[in-house]
Write a protein that holds these residues in place. Structure first.
Motif, PDB file in Angstrom:
ATOM      1  N   GLY A 173      19.086 -22.723 -19.239  1.00 52.70           N
ATOM      2  CA  GLY A 173      18.120 -22.254 -20.231  1.00 52.70           C
ATOM      3  C   GLY A 173      18.104 -20.743 -20.348  1.00 52.70           C
ATOM      4  N   ALA A 174      18.148 -20.049 -19.208  1.00 52.38           N
ATOM      5  CA  ALA A 174      18.193 -18.587 -19.228  1.00 52.38           C
ATOM      6  C   ALA A 174      19.461 -18.088 -19.909  1.00 52.38           C
ATOM      7  CB  ALA A 174      18.108 -18.042 -17.797  1.00 52.38           C
ATOM      8  N   ALA A 175      20.598 -18.762 -19.626  1.00 52.94           N
ATOM      9  CA  ALA A 175      21.861 -18.366 -20.252  1.00 52.94           C
ATOM     10  C   ALA A 175      21.822 -18.600 -21.759  1.00 52.94           C
ATOM     11  CB  ALA A 175      23.012 -19.149 -19.624  1.00 52.94           C
ATOM     12  N   ALA A 176      21.238 -19.726 -22.176  1.00 52.34           N
ATOM     13  CA  ALA A 176      21.174 -20.022 -23.609  1.00 52.34           C
ATOM     14  C   ALA A 176      20.345 -18.982 -24.357  1.00 52.34           C
ATOM     15  CB  ALA A 176      20.590 -21.420 -23.818  1.00 52.34           C
ATOM     16  N   LEU A 177      19.210 -18.594 -23.792  1.00 48.87           N
ATOM     17  CA  LEU A 177      18.372 -17.585 -24.446  1.00 48.87           C
ATOM     18  C   LEU A 177      19.088 -16.242 -24.531  1.00 48.87           C
ATOM     19  CD1 LEU A 177      14.914 -18.411 -22.804  1.00 48.87           C
ATOM     20  CD2 LEU A 177      15.548 -18.722 -25.204  1.00 48.87           C
ATOM     21  N   ALA A 178      19.740 -15.843 -23.419  1.00 51.29           N
ATOM     22  CA  ALA A 178      20.454 -14.570 -23.429  1.00 51.29           C
ATOM     23  C   ALA A 178      21.661 -14.614 -24.360  1.00 51.29           C
ATOM     24  CB  ALA A 178      20.893 -14.218 -22.007  1.00 51.29           C
ATOM     25  N   TRP A 179      22.392 -15.734 -24.352  1.00 57.18           N
ATOM     26  CA  TRP A 179      23.568 -15.875 -25.214  1.00 57.18           C
ATOM     27  C   TRP A 179      23.168 -15.832 -26.688  1.00 57.18           C
ATOM     28  CZ3 TRP A 179      27.998 -19.162 -22.951  1.00 57.18           C
ATOM     29  CH2 TRP A 179      29.182 -18.945 -23.670  1.00 57.18           C
ATOM     30  N   TRP A 180      22.076 -16.518 -27.018  1.00 57.86           N
ATOM     31  CA  TRP A 180      21.605 -16.544 -28.413  1.00 57.86           C
ATOM     32  C   TRP A 180      21.184 -15.149 -28.879  1.00 57.86           C
ATOM     33  CZ3 TRP A 180      16.366 -16.072 -30.266  1.00 57.86           C
ATOM     34  CH2 TRP A 180      16.229 -16.332 -31.631  1.00 57.86           C
ATOM     35  N   THR A 181      20.611 -14.358 -27.975  1.00 60.04           N
ATOM     36  CA  THR A 181      20.144 -13.021 -28.348  1.00 60.04           C
ATOM     37  C   THR A 181      21.288 -12.023 -28.429  1.00 60.04           C
ATOM     38  OG1 THR A 181      18.037 -13.473 -27.240  1.00 60.04           O
ATOM     39  CG2 THR A 181      18.557 -11.171 -27.718  1.00 60.04           C
ATOM     40  N   VAL A 182      22.179 -12.061 -27.440  1.00 57.82           N
ATOM     41  CA  VAL A 182      23.243 -11.067 -27.346  1.00 57.82           C
ATOM     42  C   VAL A 182      24.446 -11.467 -28.195  1.00 57.82           C
ATOM     43  CG1 VAL A 182      24.791  -9.871 -25.735  1.00 57.82           C
ATOM     44  CG2 VAL A 182      22.453 -10.415 -25.056  1.00 57.82           C
ATOM     45  N   GLY A 183      24.682 -12.766 -28.325  1.00 55.86           N
ATOM     46  CA  GLY A 183      25.864 -13.224 -29.033  1.00 55.86           C
ATOM     47  C   GLY A 183      27.069 -13.412 -28.148  1.00 55.86           C
ATOM     48  N   SER A 184      26.862 -13.310 -26.833  1.00 55.09           N
ATOM     49  CA  SER A 184      27.953 -13.469 -25.880  1.00 55.09           C
ATOM     50  C   SER A 184      27.373 -13.889 -24.544  1.00 55.09           C
ATOM     51  CB  SER A 184      28.742 -12.163 -25.730  1.00 55.09           C
ATOM     52  OG  SER A 184      29.651 -12.235 -24.662  1.00 55.09           O
ATOM     53  N   GLN A 204      12.970 -11.725 -22.247  1.00 47.04           N
ATOM     54  CA  GLN A 204      11.869 -11.796 -21.288  1.00 47.04           C
ATOM     55  C   GLN A 204      11.748 -13.216 -20.738  1.00 47.04           C
ATOM     56  OE1 GLN A 204       9.718  -9.407 -20.233  1.00 47.04           O
ATOM     57  NE2 GLN A 204      10.042  -7.698 -21.631  1.00 47.04           N
ATOM     58  N   ALA A 205      11.835 -14.213 -21.630  1.00 46.51           N
ATOM     59  CA  ALA A 205      11.785 -15.600 -21.184  1.00 46.51           C
ATOM     60  C   ALA A 205      12.988 -15.947 -20.322  1.00 46.51           C
ATOM     61  CB  ALA A 205      11.713 -16.524 -22.409  1.00 46.51           C
ATOM     62  N   SER A 206      14.147 -15.402 -20.656  1.00 48.70           N
ATOM     63  CA  SER A 206      15.338 -15.630 -19.838  1.00 48.70           C
ATOM     64  C   SER A 206      15.151 -15.089 -18.433  1.00 48.70           C
ATOM     65  CB  SER A 206      16.549 -14.977 -20.511  1.00 48.70           C
ATOM     66  OG  SER A 206      17.712 -15.119 -19.716  1.00 48.70           O
ATOM     67  N   ALA A 207      14.531 -13.925 -18.321  1.00 52.29           N
ATOM     68  CA  ALA A 207      14.270 -13.346 -16.994  1.00 52.29           C
ATOM     69  C   ALA A 207      13.310 -14.218 -16.193  1.00 52.29           C
ATOM     70  CB  ALA A 207      13.714 -11.937 -17.141  1.00 52.29           C
ATOM     71  N   LEU A 208      12.293 -14.778 -16.845  1.00 52.98           N
ATOM     72  CA  LEU A 208      11.360 -15.665 -16.153  1.00 52.98           C
ATOM     73  C   LEU A 208      12.061 -16.915 -15.624  1.00 52.98           C
ATOM     74  CD1 LEU A 208       8.190 -15.484 -18.437  1.00 52.98           C
ATOM     75  CD2 LEU A 208       8.323 -14.800 -16.033  1.00 52.98           C
ATOM     76  N   LEU A 209      12.906 -17.518 -16.460  1.00 54.80           N
ATOM     77  CA  LEU A 209      13.653 -18.702 -16.015  1.00 54.80           C
ATOM     78  C   LEU A 209      14.588 -18.355 -14.864  1.00 54.80           C
ATOM     79  CD1 LEU A 209      14.542 -20.370 -19.448  1.00 54.80           C
ATOM     80  CD2 LEU A 209      12.749 -21.020 -17.851  1.00 54.80           C
ATOM     81  N   LEU A 210      15.206 -17.185 -14.920  1.00 52.25           N
ATOM     82  CA  LEU A 210      16.093 -16.749 -13.844  1.00 52.25           C
ATOM     83  C   LEU A 210      15.332 -16.598 -12.532  1.00 52.25           C
ATOM     84  CD1 LEU A 210      18.866 -15.582 -12.887  1.00 52.25           C
ATOM     85  CD2 LEU A 210      17.972 -13.333 -13.554  1.00 52.25           C
ATOM     86  N   VAL A 211      14.139 -16.017 -12.585  1.00 51.09           N
ATOM     87  CA  VAL A 211      13.335 -15.819 -11.378  1.00 51.09           C
ATOM     88  C   VAL A 211      12.960 -17.155 -10.751  1.00 51.09           C
ATOM     89  CG1 VAL A 211      11.059 -15.068 -10.580  1.00 51.09           C
ATOM     90  CG2 VAL A 211      12.469 -13.535 -11.954  1.00 51.09           C
TER      91      VAL A 211
END
Length: 521
Positions: A173-184, A204-211
């Motif tokens: 989930g964290a990867a999907a949010l970051a990938w969708w935002t950054v494009g990579s 921010q949500a990606s960081a929460l899931l990572l933690v």
């Protein structure tokens, strides 16, 4: 990519490739166990030499960068440490497991763990990191179940499996949010995006899931129980777990420092989880008698401290803590038998209770030493609460030696404690000077809260020494681990089909899941 860069990349990946090849060789059964162990030691030495060469290349400025991997200075240092610990643990296992039937399976799982850890250290892509971390967990489960007739080992592996799979989902989930935002999915692209655009709400949500995922992986409260129950596994497996695998959460958080620095909610959650685990696990550790169980609770507390340091933005201190904890825990578990002998000798001489002056002056003196050294080095580089935190952490060094010696504190013991506190402080300060590519970002508000929690832990230690009758009720709760693991165990047995655990473990003594049948005795 130039030939030089390709060669550096091949050298950096060679430890993972060598250990993966060793895992494949164990399936061939082409040699008896003594010969297979000798081959494993030879391959481990070659992997250690390759890791050392990669570190040397990185030190002279030859970067290791590839499509999906990137070797940071800290990753190269940890690669050498991981392979060294793997070699030592393998040498210990040769004697420890002599005569056991499942040694090839043990070797295969050990080699897979080492190969996966090497790959995780070099990961520069979300999918590579998630896959490598999942492979570490699955290989480790085979080591935890080396003795399949031990019920608590099976239960611990079952509980760890649930925590790992949930962590995998959170990381995806964290990867999907970051990938969708950054494009990579590249982590380097994520750092560049953060530097240019700052943190958006999905990040921010990606960081929460990572933690939360890292919390599950590092056995913080309340999912810590499996780390205590793996004492049923062989001693070298415990050494590998506590000295290496469980520390990976700290490395991942240090790797994601650019994201954590700009995610205030994630840092606050990480601080609360890390501080709560450090305080509660530290209290439980004070009430335990078994050597290995105390070491296990110590690991839980140390993981809480390490994640707390990451939440405070003290990444250099967290990296030093990671390296020091790995070396200490490997030595502690592999020398557990000598610790038992020393404990029996100490039992012949009742330990002295430190005097009031000792427990009151200890934090004052250690904090003064830390502040003096920080002032000499330039106090502006470190916040004031950093000195107070270290002062409280080093305070027991002044009065614990006297208690273990079974007599009153002497001047040389106080001097030794102060010198030890000064040496540890200098080591913590030197971590800022090491070329590990780390940049601290201390949060002063979180630092004050962490200082209050550390003061609470130290107060409990003092009361336990001076007025144990005041803490009689607390001691019962503490000895039971505040009953947090029982709740997680019941939930784990309800959320996941565990008939294979229940069928083999009628002696666990826990409530059966609703709708489940008791295994025949």
């Amino acid at each position: 990519m130039t030939m030089t860069e390709a060669w550096c990349l091949a050298v950096a990946l060679s430890p993972a490739c060598l250990m993966a090849a060793m895992a494949g060789l164990t399936r061939l059964r082409w040699s008896a166990m003594p010969g297979l162990w000798r081959v494993f030691h030879g391959v481990s030495c070659a992997a250690l030499a390759a890791a050392g060469l990669s570190l040397a290349l990185g030190a002279v400025g030859m970067p290791v960068v590839g499509p999906l991997v990137q070797a940071t200075p800290l990753a190269l240092v940890l690669a050498v440490l991981v392979q060294l610990l793997g070699l030592v643990i393998a040498a210990f296992s040769t004697r420890y497991l002599e005569g056991e039937e499942n040694q090839p399976r043990y070797l295969r799982a050990l080699a897979t763990v080492l190969a996966s850890v090497h790959l995780l250290l070099l990961a520069d892509h979300w999918l590579v990191l998630i896959a490598a971390w999942a492979a570490v967990g699955m290989a480790l489960e085979r080591l935890l179940c080396f003795y399949p007739d031990r019920p608590f080992a099976l239960l611990a592996a079952h509980k760890k499996r649930i925590a790992d799979r949930l962590a995998d989902l959170l990381l995806l989930g964290a990867a999907a949010l970051a990938w969708w935002t950054v494009g990579s999915g590249s982590l380097s692209a994520l750092w560049a995006h953060l530097a240019q655009h700052g943190p958006s709400l999905p990040l921010q949500a990606s960081a929460l899931l990572l933690v939360v995922a890292v919390t599950l992986r590092t056995a913080l409260l309340p999912v810590h129980g499996w780390l205590i129950q793996v004492m049923e596994a062989p001693t070298p497996v415990s050494a590998l777990l506590h000295a290496g695998v469980v520390n990976l959460g700290g490395f991942v958080l240090i790797r994601f420092a650019p994201l954590l620095e700009q995610a205030g909610a994630a840092r606050l959650l990480l601080m609360a989880l890390g501080l709560g685990t450090a305080v509660l696990a530290g209290m439980v550790m004070l009430t335990r008698i078994s050597i290995k169980v105390r070491l296990a609770w110590s690991t839980v507390a140390q993981m809480g401290f390490m994640l707390l340091e990451c939440a405070l933005g003290l990444y250099s201190l967290a990296a030093l803590h990671l390296i020091g904890h790995s070396l200490y825990k490997a030595h502690a578990f592999l020398s557990a038998s000598s610790v038992v002998r020393q404990t029996r000798l100490h039992a012949l001489h009742p330990a002295a209770v430190p005097g009031t002056a000792s427990v009151v002056l200890a934090p004052v003196l250690t904090t003064s030493v830390v502040c003096f050294l920080v002032a000499l080095a330039g106090g502006a580089a470190w916040p004031w609460w950093w000195s107070a935190l270290l002062g409280l952490a080093w305070a027991p060094l002044l009065w614990l030696p006297a208690a273990h010696a079974g007599g009153p504190a002497h001047g040389w013991q106080w001097l030794f404690g102060l010198l030890a506190a000064a040496g540890l402080t200098l080591a913590a300060m030197a971590a800022h000077l090491l070329p590990l590519g780390l940049r601290d970002a201390p949060d002063h508000h979180l630092g004050v809260l962490a200082l209050a929690g550390m003061a609470c832990l130290y107060l409990c230690q003092v009361l336990l020494q001076k007025r144990p009758q005041w803490l009689a009720r607390w001691r019962r709760w503490s000895y039971a681990g505040f009953y947090l693991d029982e709740a997680y165990t019941r939930l784990a047995l309800r959320l996941w089909p565990a008939h294979w655990v229940l069928a083999r473990s009628p002696a666990i003594g826990l409530p059966w899941p609703r709708g489940g049948r008791r295994a025949p005795r």
